[in-house]
Design a protein around this motif. Sequence first.
Motif, PDB file in Angstrom:
ATOM      1  N   ASP A   1       9.195   4.408   1.254  1.00  0.00           N
ATOM      2  CA  ASP A   1       7.945   4.582   0.514  1.00  0.00           C
ATOM      3  C   ASP A   1       6.756   4.092   1.325  1.00  0.00           C
ATOM      4  N   ALA A   2       6.955   3.064   2.146  1.00  0.00           N
ATOM      5  CA  ALA A   2       5.889   2.630   3.063  1.00  0.00           C
ATOM      6  C   ALA A   2       5.537   3.753   4.030  1.00  0.00           C
ATOM      7  N   ALA A   3       6.558   4.408   4.566  1.00  0.00           N
ATOM      8  CA  ALA A   3       6.327   5.510   5.505  1.00  0.00           C
ATOM      9  C   ALA A   3       5.657   6.691   4.813  1.00  0.00           C
ATOM     10  N   ARG A   4       6.056   6.978   3.582  1.00  0.00           N
ATOM     11  CA  ARG A   4       5.430   8.082   2.843  1.00  0.00           C
ATOM     12  C   ARG A   4       3.945   7.807   2.593  1.00  0.00           C
ATOM     13  N   ALA A   5       3.606   6.557   2.345  1.00  0.00           N
ATOM     14  CA  ALA A   5       2.194   6.206   2.166  1.00  0.00           C
ATOM     15  C   ALA A   5       1.416   6.416   3.461  1.00  0.00           C
ATOM     16  N   ALA A   6       2.039   6.101   4.594  1.00  0.00           N
ATOM     17  CA  ALA A   6       1.366   6.301   5.874  1.00  0.00           C
ATOM     18  C   ALA A   6       1.111   7.786   6.137  1.00  0.00           C
ATOM     19  N   VAL A   7       2.045   8.644   5.764  1.00  0.00           N
ATOM     20  CA  VAL A   7       1.826  10.086   5.905  1.00  0.00           C
ATOM     21  C   VAL A   7       0.634  10.519   5.054  1.00  0.00           C
ATOM     22  N   ARG A   8       0.574  10.038   3.814  1.00  0.00           N
ATOM     23  CA  ARG A   8      -0.570  10.344   2.951  1.00  0.00           C
ATOM     24  C   ARG A   8      -1.876   9.921   3.615  1.00  0.00           C
ATOM     25  N   ALA A   9      -1.862   8.730   4.215  1.00  0.00           N
ATOM     26  CA  ALA A   9      -3.077   8.226   4.839  1.00  0.00           C
ATOM     27  C   ALA A   9      -3.478   9.054   6.056  1.00  0.00           C
ATOM     28  N   VAL A  10      -2.506   9.487   6.840  1.00  0.00           N
ATOM     29  CA  VAL A  10      -2.786  10.341   7.996  1.00  0.00           C
ATOM     30  C   VAL A  10      -3.492  11.616   7.557  1.00  0.00           C
ATOM     31  N   GLU A  11      -3.069  12.157   6.444  1.00  0.00           N
ATOM     32  CA  GLU A  11      -3.575  13.452   5.994  1.00  0.00           C
ATOM     33  C   GLU A  11      -4.750  13.349   5.024  1.00  0.00           C
ATOM     34  N   ALA A  12      -5.160  12.142   4.683  1.00  0.00           N
ATOM     35  CA  ALA A  12      -6.216  11.950   3.693  1.00  0.00           C
ATOM     36  C   ALA A  12      -7.593  12.192   4.306  1.00  0.00           C
ATOM     37  N   ASP A  13      -8.577  12.304   3.437  1.00  0.00           N
ATOM     38  CA  ASP A  13      -9.961  12.469   3.886  1.00  0.00           C
ATOM     39  C   ASP A  13     -10.839  11.361   3.310  1.00  0.00           C
ATOM     40  N   THR A  14     -10.240  10.196   3.090  1.00  0.00           N
ATOM     41  CA  THR A  14     -10.973   9.062   2.541  1.00  0.00           C
ATOM     42  C   THR A  14     -10.684   7.819   3.356  1.00  0.00           C
ATOM     43  N   ASP A  15     -11.514   6.801   3.191  1.00  0.00           N
ATOM     44  CA  ASP A  15     -11.339   5.524   3.874  1.00  0.00           C
ATOM     45  C   ASP A  15     -10.997   4.451   2.849  1.00  0.00           C
ATOM     46  N   GLY A  16     -10.701   3.240   3.344  1.00  0.00           N
ATOM     47  CA  GLY A  16     -10.556   2.116   2.431  1.00  0.00           C
ATOM     48  C   GLY A  16      -9.274   1.332   2.617  1.00  0.00           C
ATOM     49  N   VAL A  17      -9.110   0.339   1.756  1.00  0.00           N
ATOM     50  CA  VAL A  17      -7.950  -0.551   1.745  1.00  0.00           C
ATOM     51  C   VAL A  17      -7.104  -0.223   0.517  1.00  0.00           C
ATOM     52  N   PHE A  18      -5.789  -0.088   0.731  1.00  0.00           N
ATOM     53  CA  PHE A  18      -4.899   0.301  -0.359  1.00  0.00           C
ATOM     54  C   PHE A  18      -3.651  -0.570  -0.373  1.00  0.00           C
ATOM     55  N   ASN A  19      -3.370  -1.177  -1.522  1.00  0.00           N
ATOM     56  CA  ASN A  19      -2.073  -1.811  -1.724  1.00  0.00           C
ATOM     57  C   ASN A  19      -1.005  -0.737  -1.840  1.00  0.00           C
ATOM     58  N   VAL A  20       0.138  -0.984  -1.220  1.00  0.00           N
ATOM     59  CA  VAL A  20       1.272  -0.066  -1.317  1.00  0.00           C
ATOM     60  C   VAL A  20       2.467  -0.879  -1.800  1.00  0.00           C
ATOM     61  N   ALA A  21       2.862  -0.667  -3.040  1.00  0.00           N
ATOM     62  CA  ALA A  21       3.937  -1.461  -3.639  1.00  0.00           C
ATOM     63  C   ALA A  21       4.598  -0.661  -4.739  1.00  0.00           C
ATOM     64  N   ASP A  22       5.765  -1.127  -5.176  1.00  0.00           N
ATOM     65  CA  ASP A  22       6.437  -0.423  -6.263  1.00  0.00           C
ATOM     66  C   ASP A  22       5.781  -0.760  -7.599  1.00  0.00           C
ATOM     67  N   ASP A  23       6.367  -0.257  -8.676  1.00  0.00           N
ATOM     68  CA  ASP A  23       5.768  -0.402 -10.001  1.00  0.00           C
ATOM     69  C   ASP A  23       6.290  -1.599 -10.780  1.00  0.00           C
TER      70      ASP A  23
END
Length: 306
Positions: free
Chosen positions: A212-234
Amino acid sequence: MTARVLVAGATGVIGRALVPLLSARGHHVTALVREPSGAAGLGLDGVVVADALDAEAVRAAVLSARPEVVVHQLTELRGPTAEGLERTARLRTEGTAHLIAAADATGARRMVAQSIAFATAPRGGPVLTEDAPLHLDAPDPGWALTARAITELEQRVLSAANLSGIVLRYGTLYGPGTLYHRGGAIRDAVARGRLPLPEPATGVTSFLHVEDAARAAVRAVEADTDGVFNVADDDPAEAAVWLPEYARLLGAPPPRTVPAPLAERLLGWLTGHQLTAMRGASNDRIRQTLDWKPSIPSWRTGLAAD
């Protein structure tokens, strides 16, 4: 849209999960490594070699790769040793500066950088957002150094003049290659009944599987926004909940209880802090902005898996 992506830290725990995901999405993936042999078997489109603490070597390597996006997953941690924390702090400060300068020189448009969600100061909570202050005044020198290094990394990435930047603050990682996986120090301690439970055990951990950490990084690579994001489970959980359950899932004896001050002396400041005072991390922002959600919503499903 596919891109030329340079992954610094491609041979690490998250990097090894990230590279095949990027390739599957059609991105051209190059790894920045210190030793070429470490990248064997990753299915990369290219490999460039440099020590991230050598500015000129990094510049030459990045210019050779010509990336549009640079992913910074550099750490050097084999458990929370003083040497590992110091080296990783340098990678987060000097290494980040070198990567940004090289990315700027080659015309890259974006940087995605690894940070951590559990370095927040233990105030408020029990689950904190990205706006919570970091633990810069931690009583442990190694953890204070870590918090300062993360602060500098985040500031550099978000203020880079010619780069769009995203910082991913990962929760406590589990899965292959982590301390909680087969052969990991924490898993071994719990399995042997050697990780005691402080009283009270009110520290909150937000776990995250490496995939899931890696999947978040893929999202970030392809995103068009900036910022700081927590990446954690629910499922942020107090130590009083997750540690006995982890032991049960492993078929281990229930952890013995000890007074909190004794736990710190037995386990060291950082583990004691995790079990007694750490705060969890809200993942609301990344859900809403990057449309990411964990494929493993709760640590209860996979923490004890091989």
